[in-house]
Scaffold this motif. Structure first.
Motif, mmCIF file in Angstrom:
data_model
loop_
_atom_site.group_PDB
_atom_site.id
_atom_site.type_symbol
_atom_site.label_atom_id
_atom_site.label_comp_id
_atom_site.label_asym_id
_atom_site.label_seq_id
_atom_site.Cartn_x
_atom_site.Cartn_y
_atom_site.Cartn_z
ATOM 1 N N VAL A 65 -6.103 0.980 -1.936
ATOM 2 C CA VAL A 65 -5.773 2.385 -1.677
ATOM 3 C C VAL A 65 -6.363 3.309 -2.734
ATOM 4 O O VAL A 65 -6.902 4.374 -2.420
ATOM 5 C CB VAL A 65 -4.240 2.572 -1.608
ATOM 6 C CG1 VAL A 65 -3.884 4.051 -1.508
ATOM 7 C CG2 VAL A 65 -3.677 1.819 -0.412
ATOM 8 N N ALA A 90 0.820 -1.217 0.000
ATOM 9 C CA ALA A 90 0.000 0.000 0.000
ATOM 10 C C ALA A 90 0.849 1.261 0.000
ATOM 11 O O ALA A 90 0.408 2.321 -0.463
ATOM 12 C CB ALA A 90 -0.944 0.002 1.204
ATOM 13 N N GLN A 115 -4.251 2.408 5.271
ATOM 14 C CA GLN A 115 -4.217 1.038 4.777
ATOM 15 C C GLN A 115 -2.836 0.407 4.881
ATOM 16 O O GLN A 115 -2.722 -0.797 5.142
ATOM 17 C CB GLN A 115 -4.741 0.990 3.349
ATOM 18 C CG GLN A 115 -6.193 1.435 3.275
ATOM 19 C CD GLN A 115 -6.892 0.952 2.025
ATOM 20 O OE1 GLN A 115 -6.814 -0.216 1.678
ATOM 21 N NE2 GLN A 115 -7.600 1.842 1.350
ATOM 22 N N SER A 116 -1.775 1.196 4.695
ATOM 23 C CA SER A 116 -0.435 0.612 4.820
ATOM 24 C C SER A 116 -0.131 0.290 6.276
ATOM 25 O O SER A 116 0.116 -0.872 6.636
ATOM 26 C CB SER A 116 0.615 1.565 4.240
ATOM 27 O OG SER A 116 0.558 2.830 4.888
ATOM 28 N N SER A 175 -5.725 7.517 2.842
ATOM 29 C CA SER A 175 -5.986 6.140 2.449
ATOM 30 C C SER A 175 -4.709 5.320 2.483
ATOM 31 O O SER A 175 -4.688 4.185 2.986
ATOM 32 C CB SER A 175 -6.608 6.105 1.042
ATOM 33 O OG SER A 175 -6.899 4.789 0.641
ATOM 34 N N ALA A 176 -3.615 5.884 1.958
ATOM 35 C CA ALA A 176 -2.339 5.171 1.966
ATOM 36 C C ALA A 176 -1.848 4.943 3.389
ATOM 37 O O ALA A 176 -1.388 3.852 3.742
ATOM 38 C CB ALA A 176 -1.300 5.939 1.159
#
Length: 404
Positions: free
Chosen positions: A132, A78, A353-354, A349-350
């Motif tokens: 993502v 991600a 999610q990462s 989002s990155a």
């Protein structure tokens, strides 16, 4: 001069891959079909995990590692997604991720334990990029219908998870082996790639456009961004622990393998109506804390029931857990609602999610290891209940109306 979509009075204009994708009906269908491929890679293998383990002659530790691979890969890959989106444009980046997913699904069924792990990692790398970037596509291409399109996206995702869990055992019986049954899902991802290539078109621009990044402090210094990130991580821990281990928990409590796969499918398919209801409802209200409280309570009741009396009412427990997993679409729509621009949505989002998936990666692995140490699932599920309480508390904070 006659009007033409590729020409203006200023001269020739071209589609620009840094301009948002055109929010067409075909793009919305492409988003939905891409989403439908983001979970069968996990649930199809989970539904026949016992047979895979027997056929390969692997240990419980290897099986636990396999269940942890998806979230671990999601977290690592991600980090690359925003860069790919900027470098290739959203259309090409998502197309590439679907291609990688397809290749991984094929590779993991051609050889032994290492191929299964490696192919699963490759497939999940493709999924991670979609995870993502698709929320960014929704934010930028459907700005007035974020809740609705997020609902369709997450409903398709849940439907894909359910179909993967429900049909793979039947395919295994029909083919006589788990390999073609698990590998068959590559056809679905290939179809998604074809439709995405047909429907994803960037808008026109008369001059070069670059995606702007909002000036200011890094999101790593934003308390709200961290709350959302840990919230996302804990709900992912719940989801992937359930997807990875629920069939085995049910089998160990006396449920036959086919029924256990169907119960996992029920858990997943409940995400379809929940996803169609929760994101639009969340987008309609300034705050979403009350939704978090309801979903968290249902999850706790379901996991407690499965821990203390798994054979008493397994259908009820999986329904409660399935509805409670509406935390996932809620977490996704919160990423859009807690940001003020597409650039910030991509960044949050990155980050969520990462880092969130890396947090959750320990869940399925530790869940299985604890079961191996104690000899029962009870301790593992009681720990999960504690994490659900923490998840609900974080979601309550994340649901307050403000932006990062």
């Amino acid at each position: 001069m006659a009007d033409h979509p590729g020409r203006t009075a200023a001269g020739e204009v071209r589609r620009n891959r840094q301009v948002a994708l055109v929010g067409s009906t075909l793009l919305a269908i492409g988003v939905a079909l891409a989403a439908a491929n983001l979970r069968p890679a996990v649930t199809s293998l989970a539904s026949v995990l016992g047979d895979v383990r027997t056929a390969l002659g692997v240990s419980t530790a290897w099986t636990s590692l396999l269940t942890a691979v998806p979230t671990l890969c999601f977290g690592i890959a991600a980090f690359l997604a925003p860069w790919l989106g900027r470098r290739l444009g959203m259309a090409r980046a998502v197309a590439l991720s679907l291609l990688v997913l397809t290749v991984g699904l094929v590779l993991r069924v051609v050889d032994g334990p290492m191929a299964v792990l490696g192919g699963t990692f490759i497939a999940c790398a493709g999924i991670a990029v979609c995870n993502v970037l698709i929320p960014v596509v929704v934010k930028e291409s459907f700005p007035g219908r974020v809740g609705l399109v997020t609902g369709v996206y997450t409903a398709a995702l849940a439907a894909g998870a359910a179909v993967g869990a429900a049909f793979t055992p039947g395919l295994e019986s029909a083919f006589g082996s788990w390999r073609p049954a698990v590998g068959a899902w590559a056809f679905l991802s290939s179809a998604a790639l074809v439709l995405w290539l047909a429907g994803a078109r960037h808008g026109f621009s008369a001059r070069p456009v670059t995606r702007s990044v909002k000036a200011g402090r890094s999101l790593l210094r934003s308390p709200l961004a961290w709350v959302i990130t840990v919230f996302f991580g804990l709900q992912s821990l719940l989801a992937y622990t359930v997807m990875g281990w629920l069939p085995q928990i049910l089998v160990d409590s006396g449920v036959d393998r086919t029924t256990a796969g169907l119960l996992l499918a029920i858990t997943m398919v409940l995400g379809v109506p929940v996803s169609l209801v929760v994101p639009p409802l969340a987008a309609r209200w300034a705050g979403q804390s009350w939704l978090v409280l309801v979903l968290g309570a249902l999850s706790v009741l379901g996991v407690l029931g499965l821990a203390l009396a798994p054979a008493a009412a397994p259908g009820l427990w999986v329904v409660l857990i399935g509805v409670g997993m509406g935390m996932f679409p809620l977490a996704l729509v919160m990423i859009s609602l807690r940001t003020s621009s597409g650039a910030d949505t991509a960044r949050l989002s990155a980050m969520a999610q990462s880092i969130g998936y890396l947090i959750s990666a320990a869940g399925p692995f530790a869940f299985g290891v604890l079961r191996g140490v104690t000899g029962t699932w009870t301790a593992s599920m009681l720990v999960l209940v504690g994490l659900l309480v923490a998840l609900t508390a974080l979601g309550w904070v994340a649901g307050r109306p403000r932006t990062v």
